[in-house]
Design a protein around this motif. Structure first.
Motif, PDB file in Angstrom:
ATOM      1  N   PHE A   1       0.827  -1.203   0.000  1.00 12.60           N
ATOM      2  CA  PHE A   1       0.000   0.000   0.000  1.00 12.60           C
ATOM      3  C   PHE A   1       0.868   1.263   0.000  1.00 12.60           C
ATOM      4  N   ALA A   2       2.037   1.181   0.631  1.00  5.72           N
ATOM      5  CA  ALA A   2       2.926   2.356   0.645  1.00  5.72           C
ATOM      6  C   ALA A   2       3.339   2.705  -0.788  1.00  5.72           C
ATOM      7  N   ASP A   3       3.658   1.686  -1.587  1.00  6.66           N
ATOM      8  CA  ASP A   3       4.031   1.952  -2.988  1.00  6.66           C
ATOM      9  C   ASP A   3       2.834   2.502  -3.763  1.00  6.66           C
ATOM     10  N   CYS A   4       1.701   1.892  -3.506  1.00  5.28           N
ATOM     11  CA  CYS A   4       0.474   2.331  -4.185  1.00  5.28           C
ATOM     12  C   CYS A   4       0.210   3.809  -3.868  1.00  5.28           C
ATOM     13  N   ALA A   5       0.287   4.159  -2.594  1.00  2.61           N
ATOM     14  CA  ALA A   5       0.022   5.544  -2.181  1.00  2.61           C
ATOM     15  C   ALA A   5       1.026   6.502  -2.823  1.00  2.61           C
ATOM     16  N   ASP A   6       2.257   6.075  -2.872  1.00  2.00           N
ATOM     17  CA  ASP A   6       3.297   6.924  -3.447  1.00  2.00           C
ATOM     18  C   ASP A   6       2.991   7.212  -4.920  1.00  2.00           C
ATOM     19  N   ILE A   7       2.587   6.175  -5.625  1.00  4.09           N
ATOM     20  CA  ILE A   7       2.286   6.354  -7.060  1.00  4.09           C
ATOM     21  C   ILE A   7       1.043   7.222  -7.248  1.00  4.09           C
ATOM     22  N   VAL A   8       0.017   6.963  -6.433  1.00  2.89           N
ATOM     23  CA  VAL A   8      -1.217   7.756  -6.582  1.00  2.89           C
ATOM     24  C   VAL A   8      -0.925   9.233  -6.295  1.00  2.89           C
ATOM     25  N   LEU A   9      -0.190   9.485  -5.227  1.00  2.39           N
ATOM     26  CA  LEU A   9       0.096  10.884  -4.882  1.00  2.39           C
ATOM     27  C   LEU A   9       0.993  11.574  -5.905  1.00  2.39           C
ATOM     28  N   SER A  10       1.764  10.793  -6.622  1.00  2.82           N
ATOM     29  CA  SER A  10       2.638  11.418  -7.626  1.00  2.82           C
ATOM     30  C   SER A  10       1.818  12.033  -8.766  1.00  2.82           C
ATOM     31  N   ALA A  11       0.528  11.698  -8.831  1.00  2.00           N
ATOM     32  CA  ALA A  11      -0.350  12.332  -9.830  1.00  2.00           C
ATOM     33  C   ALA A  11      -0.324  13.841  -9.701  1.00  2.00           C
TER      34      ALA A  11
ATOM     35  N   LEU B   1      -4.635  12.647   3.966  1.00  2.00           N
ATOM     36  CA  LEU B   1      -3.467  12.094   3.261  1.00  2.00           C
ATOM     37  C   LEU B   1      -3.145  10.721   3.827  1.00  2.00           C
ATOM     38  N   PRO B   2      -2.481   9.867   3.064  1.00  2.00           N
ATOM     39  CA  PRO B   2      -2.027   8.618   3.659  1.00  2.00           C
ATOM     40  C   PRO B   2      -1.014   8.929   4.764  1.00  2.00           C
ATOM     41  N   PRO B   3      -0.878   8.057   5.735  1.00  2.00           N
ATOM     42  CA  PRO B   3       0.107   8.324   6.784  1.00  2.00           C
ATOM     43  C   PRO B   3       1.518   8.243   6.208  1.00  2.00           C
ATOM     44  N   PRO B   4       2.522   8.721   6.940  1.00  2.00           N
ATOM     45  CA  PRO B   4       3.891   8.605   6.435  1.00  2.00           C
ATOM     46  C   PRO B   4       4.232   7.151   6.096  1.00  2.00           C
ATOM     47  N   ALA B   5       5.104   6.978   5.102  1.00  2.00           N
ATOM     48  CA  ALA B   5       5.442   5.628   4.628  1.00  2.00           C
ATOM     49  C   ALA B   5       5.907   4.741   5.779  1.00  2.00           C
ATOM     50  N   ALA B   6       6.612   5.319   6.732  1.00  2.00           N
ATOM     51  CA  ALA B   6       7.109   4.520   7.855  1.00  2.00           C
ATOM     52  C   ALA B   6       5.946   3.890   8.624  1.00  2.00           C
ATOM     53  N   LEU B   7       4.845   4.611   8.737  1.00  2.00           N
ATOM     54  CA  LEU B   7       3.692   4.045   9.453  1.00  2.00           C
ATOM     55  C   LEU B   7       2.990   2.985   8.616  1.00  2.00           C
ATOM     56  N   LEU B   8       2.974   3.187   7.318  1.00  2.00           N
ATOM     57  CA  LEU B   8       2.389   2.140   6.453  1.00  2.00           C
ATOM     58  C   LEU B   8       3.221   0.870   6.564  1.00  2.00           C
ATOM     59  N   ASP B   9       4.523   1.032   6.687  1.00  2.00           N
ATOM     60  CA  ASP B   9       5.386  -0.138   6.880  1.00  2.00           C
ATOM     61  C   ASP B   9       5.053  -0.837   8.191  1.00  2.00           C
ATOM     62  N   VAL B  10       4.831  -0.028   9.233  1.00  2.00           N
ATOM     63  CA  VAL B  10       4.474  -0.617  10.544  1.00  2.00           C
ATOM     64  C   VAL B  10       3.186  -1.420  10.406  1.00  2.00           C
ATOM     65  N   MET B  11       2.238  -0.872   9.687  1.00  2.00           N
ATOM     66  CA  MET B  11       0.952  -1.577   9.507  1.00  2.00           C
ATOM     67  C   MET B  11       1.174  -2.899   8.797  1.00  2.00           C
TER      68      MET B  11
ATOM     69  N   VAL C   1      -6.648   8.398  10.010  1.00  2.00           N
ATOM     70  CA  VAL C   1      -5.382   9.118  10.070  1.00  2.00           C
ATOM     71  C   VAL C   1      -5.730  10.611  10.093  1.00  2.00           C
ATOM     72  N   GLY C   2      -5.906  11.130  11.276  1.00  2.00           N
ATOM     73  CA  GLY C   2      -6.385  12.511  11.409  1.00  2.00           C
ATOM     74  C   GLY C   2      -5.305  13.518  11.064  1.00  2.00           C
ATOM     75  N   GLU C   3      -5.668  14.433  10.183  1.00  2.00           N
ATOM     76  CA  GLU C   3      -4.771  15.557   9.884  1.00  2.00           C
ATOM     77  C   GLU C   3      -4.994  16.563  11.003  1.00  2.00           C
TER      78      GLU C   3
END
Lengths: 416, 380
Positions: free
Chosen positions: B184-194, B231-241, B313-315
């Motif tokens: 999901f971290a990779d997916c989020a990164d690609i989607v946000l790169s839009a 926004l998605p949480p930081p990649a480090a947190l997605l890794d934790v998940m 993931v509250g902003e």
């Protein structure tokens, strides 16, 4: 002239005593009429309450006003904590938390026992679109319809296109109430109500005008307290009578040399919602320093068009048109340039020495232009300014000593 | 993948005319049809590490999105951007245009600004749809003046087709993540790169990724979760998940599903197109008329994806989001879905351990409940 007027504000003279009675009666009347079957509407402060006078039996309550009253009476923290207990974040507006805490606990701890349950909720998004989210909470909890008035933000004066859009929405508002309440809207009655509002605003501005006197005839704290009936008695003869009495009485006091801060050395302007939990403390302590917050953007905008100070008078024609044009009568829907324009005018009219920008965590819409506004006032107008941290209704987020350290620094800057 | 600033530097060197769009859902297609390259100014936290300029204009209780956006525009906007676009997405963002202009003026620079008021009421009554249409045509005139190009129906149609293709591919990408073929971290990164590349490049990137991931073996999650927030949480947190065995099978993130979840019909008429898009947009806390639909939509998504846990993931300071969370948590709880509320502030990318502990505890709880539920089934 006999007066209970204490130093620093709070006129407990005839108009002060009348105010307490008037507010109490307004809330009692609201509860009574609701219990007798009136159609109950909850509104945001800018929603044109005068329109409800066009119906036979529609009453309205204003959650923001109710929350301010609770905060002023010291019930803010306990009601905020209730909302937080229901899962609402401490970062949400304290008005919302107070009101949600009241509504979901049956009106307990509210000095007015809350507001009667609504048949319809009406919000708007120019003053603050979070009101829509706040009112949605009730809409979902109770299944009450929620009508939103979409009022475009004013970066400059209201455009014709926006005016027409608002007029169309007023039509929807009226037909919605007609349909839900079974009552017919009478435009003549609404016109009379608008005429009275316009009269009341002239008296209101006459009262505020005594801030130009040196020493000032009023404090901004007086205006904070006295604005309450604008939200509970709008469009009524009793509001006109009250503000006329208030202005007359103030005029008389000024003539007789009675002033809230007789040894006034510093004339200040307040920018933001009133610090409801601090009115007496702050005004008294400032008076002790020879300082008077004589004016406030929160109260001088009422009754005026965006960026203006003088009241926008009703021409006697279409009441809906007057209301639509005046849909920006608070500071929050104004862009930076409009805010600057109005503040400059008041600074000049009232010979302001310094401006207090109250940075209010509970009201981002009011606060998030203040740093640039402050720079303009300081650099372009040469008026000393200070920013203090305040929450308008949650005293737990306010530090009196931190605020006064800055306020005293402002006075030193003025002296320098 | 390149960060925001590097991506923009590349685009500038390639001769793109960049319009920095305020989040959340700007009319990208219209800007694109005029030959402009819209970039969406969110997800900047990785690149914007200091807020010195923004802090001169905004109090610290503005959300991280607004503060990073302001910092970027004030410190580097003149270097990278040719114009700014904003609409009334939220109270904070609506206050920003003049603040930014004032800040730029203090430095002796300026940027053209385009504005739009999107009706915050259902757009079906004629007054609201006419109002939106007027606004869109007004914006079209301003874009014509800015670019020197006339509006072209076929060009707009082409843009809407491209952006719809992007939306469909993002759907596929998220599906691959939901089935464990793509992290999901990779997916989020690609989607946000839009938000920081031309739409055609983004489409090519996604097609490539989808081809690669499609043949991978699906993963087996310990627990199925839905992510919600801006926004998605930081990649480090997605890794934790991920390490905790949580698989994101659905999301309600503004920068992901909410942005791309609805496919409007391609059209050469921008008035009709945006009436459709904003009327039927994927529900979002900031799209006020979608409030009731949003609750139903979240519940439906949770059911359809057999979600066990909902992570919000509250902003920090985004009140729009926080007003809705109590009722959402309550409704999900009634269906046996657990909720975890995280709050990500501007400094939280440096201090994630508290979140790590809570995520691990949440995952453990979901695992235990799954085990208990299986044992109960076996006993029956």
């Amino acid at each position: 002239m006999p007066s209970d007027h204490i130093q620093g504000g709070f006129r407990k003279n005839t108009s002060g005593k009348r105010l307490s009675t008037m507010i109490m009666n307004d809330y009692l009347d609201l509860h009574r009429r609701a219990s007798e079957g009136a159609f109950v509407v909850w509104i945001a402060i800018i929603v044109p309450a005068e329109l409800f006078s066009g119906f036979e039996n529609v009453v309205y309550g204003v959650p923001e006003s109710h929350a301010a009253l609770c905060a002023g009476k010291g019930a803010g923290p306990v009601l905020c904590e209730k909302a937080e207990g229901f899962g609402y974040s401490t970062d949400l507006c304290s008005y919302a938390r107070i009101d949600i805490g009241t509504a979901f606990d049956g009106g307990k701890d509210s000095p007015t026992f809350g507001l009667p349950r609504p048949d319809l909720i009406i919000s708007n998004n120019n003053n603050c679109s979070l009101l829509v989210k706040w009112f949605d909470v009730y809409h979902r909890a109770w299944g009450v319809p929620h009508l939103v008035l979409d009022i475009p933000f004013c970066y400059e004066n209201q455009k014709d296109r926006d005016f027409r859009y608002i007029m169309d929405q007023f039509g929807t508002l009226i037909s919605t109430i007609e349909e839900m309440s079974g009552q017919r809207f009478d435009r003549d009655k609404a016109r009379e109500s608008v005429r009275l509002s316009s009269e009341a605003m002239k008296e209101w501005k006459r009262f505020l005008g005594f801030a130009a006197h040196r020493p000032s005839g009023i404090t901004a704290f007086d205006s904070f307290v006295q604005m309450a009936p604008i939200l509970t008695s709008r469009g009524t003869q009793r509001l006109v009578d009250h503000y006329r009495l208030l202005a007359d009485e103030t005029e008389e006091q000024v003539k007789n040399g009675i002033f809230p801060v007789p040894d006034e050395k510093y004339r200040l302007l307040w920018d933001n919602i009133a610090p409801w939990h601090q009115l007496r403390k702050m005004s008294g302590r400032l008076a002790g320093l020879g300082a008077n917050i004589t004016s406030a953007s929160y109260t001088y905008c009422i009754g005026a068009l965006e960026g203006e100070y003088d009241p926008y008078e009703f021409d006697g024609n279409d009441p809906l048109a007057w209301l639509a044009r005046l849909q920006n009568f608070s500071v929050c829907p104004h862009g930076l340039n409009l805010r600057r324009k109005a503040m400059k005018e008041v600074i000049e009219r009232n010979a302001i020495d310094g401006v207090v920008f109250a940075s209010n965590r509970s009201c981002k819409v009011y606060s998030l232009m203040q740093m640039d506004q402050m720079r303009y006032i300081r650099e372009e107008l040469g008026i000393p300014c200070v920013m203090i941290d305040v929450d308008h209704a949650d005293v737990r987020k306010y530090s009196e000593e931190a605020a006064f350290t800055r306020l005293e620094a402002l006075l030193e800057m003025i002296d320098a | 993948m390149k960060g925001f600033l590097d991506s923009l530097a590349d685009l500038k060197s390639q001769g793109h005319t960049l319009v920095g769009c305020f989040p959340l859902y700007p009319p990208l297609e219209l800007l694109h049809s005029f030959g402009l390259t819209p970039v969406v100014l969110w997800g900047l936290r990785q690149d914007i590490t200091r807020l010195t300029r923004s802090d001169r204009h905004l109090q610290p209780y503005a959300c991280g999105v607004a503060r990073c956006l302001s910092e970027f525009v004030l410190s580097q906007g003149g270097e990278f951007l040719d114009a700014i676009f904003m609409y009334n997405a939220c109270d904070t963002l609506r206050n920003l245009p003049e603040i930014l202009q004032s800040g730029l003026e203090q430095d002796g620079s300026s940027l053209p600004l385009f504005r739009l008021h999107i009706p915050a009421v259902p757009i079906n009554p004629p007054s609201a749809s006419n109002y939106l249409e007027d606004q869109i045509w007004e914006l079209t005139k301003e874009l014509k003046k800015f670019t020197g190009r006339s509006f072209s129906g076929p060009a707009f149609l082409n843009s809407t087709v491209l952006y719809n293709q992007q939306r469909m591919l993002i759907g596929e990408l998220e599906h691959l993540a939901a089935t464990g073929r793509l992290g999901f971290a990779d997916c989020a990164d690609i989607v946000l790169s839009a938000g920081r590349m031309p739409v055609s490049d983004h489409i090519a990137l996604m097609e490539h990724t989808i081809r690669d991931a499609a043949n991978r073996t699906p993963g087996e999650p310990a627990a199925r979760i839905m992510l919600s927030g801006i926004l998605p949480p930081p990649a480090a947190l997605l890794d934790v998940m991920e390490q905790a065995g949580l698989m994101v099978v659905a999301n309600d993130l503004a920068a992901m599903r909410r942005s791309y979840g609805y496919l409007p019909a391609a059209s050469s008429d921008p008035g009709a197109y945006y009436e459709d898009l904003y009327s039927n947009h994927h529900p979002c806390t900031t799209i006020l008329p979608s409030a009731d639909r949003r609750l139903e939509h979240i519940m439906k998504t949770a059911r359809e994806n057999t979600v066990q846990g909902f992570i919000f993931v509250g902003e920090k300071f985004c009140e729009y989001e926080y007003f809705e969370i109590p009722i959402i948590a309550q409704m999900l709880a009634a269906e046996g879905v657990r909720t975890l509320e995280l709050e990500i502030g501007i400094d939280d990318t440096l201090n994630l351990d508290a979140h790590r502990t809570r995520i691990e505890a949440f995952a453990e709880m979901l695992r235990q409940e799954t085990g208990r539920s299986r044992r109960d089934k076996d006993a029956v």
